[in-house]
Every structure is written in structure tokens, then in C-alpha cells.
Design a protein around this motif. Structure first.
Motif, PDB file in Angstrom:
ATOM      1  N   ILE A   7       0.865  -1.184   0.000  1.00 49.88           N
ATOM      2  CA  ILE A   7       0.000   0.000   0.000  1.00 49.88           C
ATOM      3  C   ILE A   7       0.902   1.234   0.000  1.00 49.88           C
ATOM      4  N   GLU A   8       0.958   1.903  -1.123  1.00 49.06           N
ATOM      5  CA  GLU A   8       1.889   3.029  -1.300  1.00 49.06           C
ATOM      6  C   GLU A   8       1.290   3.993  -2.318  1.00 49.06           C
ATOM      7  N   ASP A   9       1.189   5.278  -1.928  1.00 52.61           N
ATOM      8  CA  ASP A   9       0.554   6.254  -2.819  1.00 52.61           C
ATOM      9  C   ASP A   9       1.501   6.836  -3.853  1.00 52.61           C
ATOM     10  N   GLU A  10       2.805   6.647  -3.701  1.00 58.44           N
ATOM     11  CA  GLU A  10       3.759   7.131  -4.696  1.00 58.44           C
ATOM     12  C   GLU A  10       3.945   6.050  -5.766  1.00 58.44           C
ATOM     13  N   PRO A  11       3.492   6.280  -6.993  1.00 60.34           N
ATOM     14  CA  PRO A  11       3.531   5.251  -8.043  1.00 60.34           C
ATOM     15  C   PRO A  11       4.931   4.671  -8.272  1.00 60.34           C
ATOM     16  N   ALA A  12       5.959   5.512  -8.290  1.00 63.52           N
ATOM     17  CA  ALA A  12       7.314   5.022  -8.582  1.00 63.52           C
ATOM     18  C   ALA A  12       7.808   4.091  -7.474  1.00 63.52           C
ATOM     19  N   VAL A  13       7.576   4.494  -6.232  1.00 62.40           N
ATOM     20  CA  VAL A  13       8.009   3.662  -5.097  1.00 62.40           C
ATOM     21  C   VAL A  13       7.245   2.343  -5.099  1.00 62.40           C
ATOM     22  N   ARG A  14       5.938   2.422  -5.342  1.00 62.74           N
ATOM     23  CA  ARG A  14       5.107   1.205  -5.355  1.00 62.74           C
ATOM     24  C   ARG A  14       5.567   0.254  -6.459  1.00 62.74           C
ATOM     25  N   ALA A  15       5.841   0.802  -7.642  1.00 67.20           N
ATOM     26  CA  ALA A  15       6.270  -0.031  -8.776  1.00 67.20           C
ATOM     27  C   ALA A  15       7.607  -0.696  -8.483  1.00 67.20           C
ATOM     28  N   ASN A  16       8.533   0.039  -7.877  1.00 64.74           N
ATOM     29  CA  ASN A  16       9.852  -0.532  -7.558  1.00 64.74           C
ATOM     30  C   ASN A  16       9.731  -1.689  -6.567  1.00 64.74           C
ATOM     31  N   ILE A  17       8.901  -1.512  -5.542  1.00 61.92           N
ATOM     32  CA  ILE A  17       8.740  -2.571  -4.546  1.00 61.92           C
ATOM     33  C   ILE A  17       8.085  -3.807  -5.161  1.00 61.92           C
ATOM     34  N   LEU A  18       7.058  -3.582  -5.982  1.00 60.00           N
ATOM     35  CA  LEU A  18       6.377  -4.715  -6.623  1.00 60.00           C
ATOM     36  C   LEU A  18       7.330  -5.485  -7.535  1.00 60.00           C
ATOM     37  N   GLU A  19       8.149  -4.762  -8.280  1.00 57.87           N
ATOM     38  CA  GLU A  19       9.120  -5.415  -9.167  1.00 57.87           C
ATOM     39  C   GLU A  19      10.130  -6.233  -8.373  1.00 57.87           C
ATOM     40  N   LEU A  20      10.595  -5.678  -7.270  1.00 57.34           N
ATOM     41  CA  LEU A  20      11.561  -6.388  -6.430  1.00 57.34           C
ATOM     42  C   LEU A  20      10.943  -7.668  -5.854  1.00 57.34           C
ATOM     43  N   LEU A  21       9.716  -7.566  -5.386  1.00 53.31           N
ATOM     44  CA  LEU A  21       9.054  -8.728  -4.771  1.00 53.31           C
ATOM     45  C   LEU A  21       8.759  -9.817  -5.804  1.00 53.31           C
ATOM     46  N   GLU A  22       8.327  -9.420  -6.979  1.00 56.38           N
ATOM     47  CA  GLU A  22       8.052 -10.397  -8.030  1.00 56.38           C
ATOM     48  C   GLU A  22       9.329 -11.111  -8.461  1.00 56.38           C
ATOM     49  N   ALA A  23      10.455 -10.386  -8.437  1.00 56.75           N
ATOM     50  CA  ALA A  23      11.736 -11.015  -8.776  1.00 56.75           C
ATOM     51  C   ALA A  23      12.130 -12.067  -7.743  1.00 56.75           C
ATOM     52  N   GLU A  24      11.600 -11.950  -6.549  1.00 52.26           N
ATOM     53  CA  GLU A  24      11.880 -12.924  -5.482  1.00 52.26           C
ATOM     54  C   GLU A  24      10.792 -13.991  -5.378  1.00 52.26           C
ATOM     55  N   ASP A  25       9.957 -14.084  -6.412  1.00 50.94           N
ATOM     56  CA  ASP A  25       8.903 -15.108  -6.501  1.00 50.94           C
ATOM     57  C   ASP A  25       7.775 -14.932  -5.483  1.00 50.94           C
ATOM     58  N   PHE A  26       7.528 -13.690  -5.077  1.00 50.06           N
ATOM     59  CA  PHE A  26       6.344 -13.409  -4.275  1.00 50.06           C
ATOM     60  C   PHE A  26       5.202 -13.016  -5.208  1.00 50.06           C
ATOM     61  N   GLU A  27       3.981 -13.292  -4.789  1.00 50.17           N
ATOM     62  CA  GLU A  27       2.827 -12.773  -5.502  1.00 50.17           C
ATOM     63  C   GLU A  27       2.539 -11.388  -4.924  1.00 50.17           C
ATOM     64  N   ALA A  28       2.899 -10.341  -5.645  1.00 53.61           N
ATOM     65  CA  ALA A  28       2.836  -8.977  -5.128  1.00 53.61           C
ATOM     66  C   ALA A  28       1.693  -8.207  -5.784  1.00 53.61           C
ATOM     67  N   VAL A  29       0.931  -7.511  -4.956  1.00 52.62           N
ATOM     68  CA  VAL A  29      -0.191  -6.706  -5.425  1.00 52.62           C
ATOM     69  C   VAL A  29      -0.072  -5.315  -4.825  1.00 52.62           C
ATOM     70  N   GLY A  30      -0.361  -4.281  -5.598  1.00 54.82           N
ATOM     71  CA  GLY A  30      -0.237  -2.913  -5.122  1.00 54.82           C
ATOM     72  C   GLY A  30      -1.584  -2.232  -4.957  1.00 54.82           C
TER      73      GLY A  30
END
Length: 238
Positions: A7-30
């Protein structure tokens, strides 16, 4: 696959975290704000929530407070993201039930370390819960076995009482007759009744389930009188 809500209102920060988590094989949703994040959490029940503190309308504290009030989401690990380092703010979040804080900017290793730590602690809690549940089930099983044992013992006692009610009057009557009857057929019949009754009582005394209710002193006396069989380890008389 672990499901993580960001849960993050800054699009760039949210996108970076989601990308990092998906690279670690987590199912990430923003979720782009606190309201949408709280709604999504209650509907999909993620395994972990990462939430920014400072957001318009519904901030991170309000999201956490709302989720901790709902049984289905109350135990979900919750990590705050914040640009603030004020100890009072951190304390406030912890008091609401936050599990950890990450201060912006944070590194990839810091984020993954915080996530791993939360999941490890959750695994320990779940193991403890499983252990306690197995212990409770074992205790419940023992209580049930004890209840069944008590019920079985009650049936044995009822059987003994019935046998005694049937046998004692016969013995008493036969003894009374023997006192007044001359030797002969009737006297022999009374003796026969006594013998049969005594054999019935001896058979009853030799039931293992019944002997559980006798004291050690009673067992010794009955063995000395040869009314019950000796124990497997007791010496027999030749």
C-alpha cells in the motif's frame, strides 16, 4: 507462493517494490491508497502487508487500526514504510500492532530482510500453535479414554453387585438349612448349592478387571486362601 500487499501512494516507489518482490517469486499486489489497501486486504487476505505511513485521506495508522479490528486480518504481519524517524511515531505504530518499520530510502536487502524476519516469526508462532493444538487433542483423547474407562469400571461394578445379589441369598439360605437338616439327600443338596455358589464367586474374583478394585492386602489374603490364582510372577505351591 506468499502473497504480499503493498500500500503506497507514490507510483514510482510502489512499482519498484512490486518489481523487487516479483523477482523474489512473491505474488505482489499494489494499492494506491489506504482505503483501497484496507479493502483489498480484507477481501484477499495477503500473507504480509507493506504500508506507507503518510498517505492522504486514510493514512497507514488508520489502515493498521482498521485491519487489527477484523479477526481475519488481525494477525497478518504488517510492515510500515516511513520517511519519518521520530521515535514517538514509531512507538505509535508499534502500539497499534505494527510488526516492523522500514525507513525510506531502504535497500533491497533491508526490505527482504524485514520480510524474511516476519515470515520466520510467523512460522514459529504457527508451530507453537500446532504444538498446542496437538497437546490439546492428546489431552482430549486421554479424557475420553478415562471417561470410557470409568464407564467400563461402572459396568464391572454393576455386574459384581448383580452377582452378589444373586449369590449371597443362596449361600445364606443354604447355611441356614444345614443347621437344621439331618445328613441325607437334602443336606447334600444344600452342600451342592454352597459349592456351586462358591465356585461362581471364585470365578468372579479371578476376573482381572475385578481385581483392579481390590487392595493389595485383599489380594494377598485371597491368594493365601487359594481363592484366586497367583500372579504370573508369584511362586506356586507344589
Amino acid at each position: 507462493m506468499k502473497k504480499i500487499l503493498v500500500i503506497e501512494d507514490e507510483p514510482a516507489v510502489r512499482a519498484n517494490i512490486l518489481e523487487l518482490l516479483e523477482a523474489e517469486d512473491f505474488e505482489a499486489v499494489g494499492a494506491e491508497n489506504g482505503f483501497m489497501g484496507a479493502m483489498w486486504a480484507q477481501e484477499y487476505l495477503p500473507d504480509l502487508i507493506i504500508c506507507d505511513v503518510m498517505m492522504p485521506e486514510v493514512d497507514g495508522y488508520e489502515v493498521l487500526g482498521a485491519l487489527r479490528q477484523v479477526p481475519e486480518t488481525a494477525a497478518i504481519p504488517f510492515i510500515f514504510l516511513t520517511a519519518m524517524v521520530d521515535k514517538a511515531d514509531i512507538r505509535h505504530g508499534m502500539d497499534l500492532g505494527a510488526d516492523d518499520y522500514l525507513t525510506k530510502p531502504f535497500t533491497r536487502s533491508e526490505l527482504l530482510g524485514a520480510i524474511t524476519s516476519r515470515f520466520n516469526k510467523q512460522a514459529v508462532v504457527m508451530q507453537q500453535f500446532q504444538t498446542e493444538r496437538e497437546r490439546a487433542e492428546s489431552l482430549q483423547k486421554k479424557v475420553l479414554e478415562l471417561q470410557q474407562s470409568v464407564s467400563s469400571q461402572g459396568e464391572i461394578l454393576q455386574q459384581l453387585q448383580q452377582e452378589m445379589r444373586n449369590t449371597v441369598p443362596k449361600i445364606t439360605m443354604a447355611i441356614g438349612f444345614l443347621k437344621s437338616i439331618q445328613p441325607g439327600g437334602q443336606r447334600d443338596r444344600c452342600i451342592q448349592i454352597l459349592q456351586q455358589s462358591c465356585q461362581s464367586e471364585i470365578a468372579l474374583l479371578n476376573q482381572p478387571n475385578l481385581q483392579k478394585f481390590l487392595t493389595p492386602e485383599d489380594l494377598i489374603l485371597l491368594r493365601q486362601l487359594n481363592l484366586i490364582n497367583p500372579t504370573p510372577h508369584s511362586p506356586t505351591h507344589s
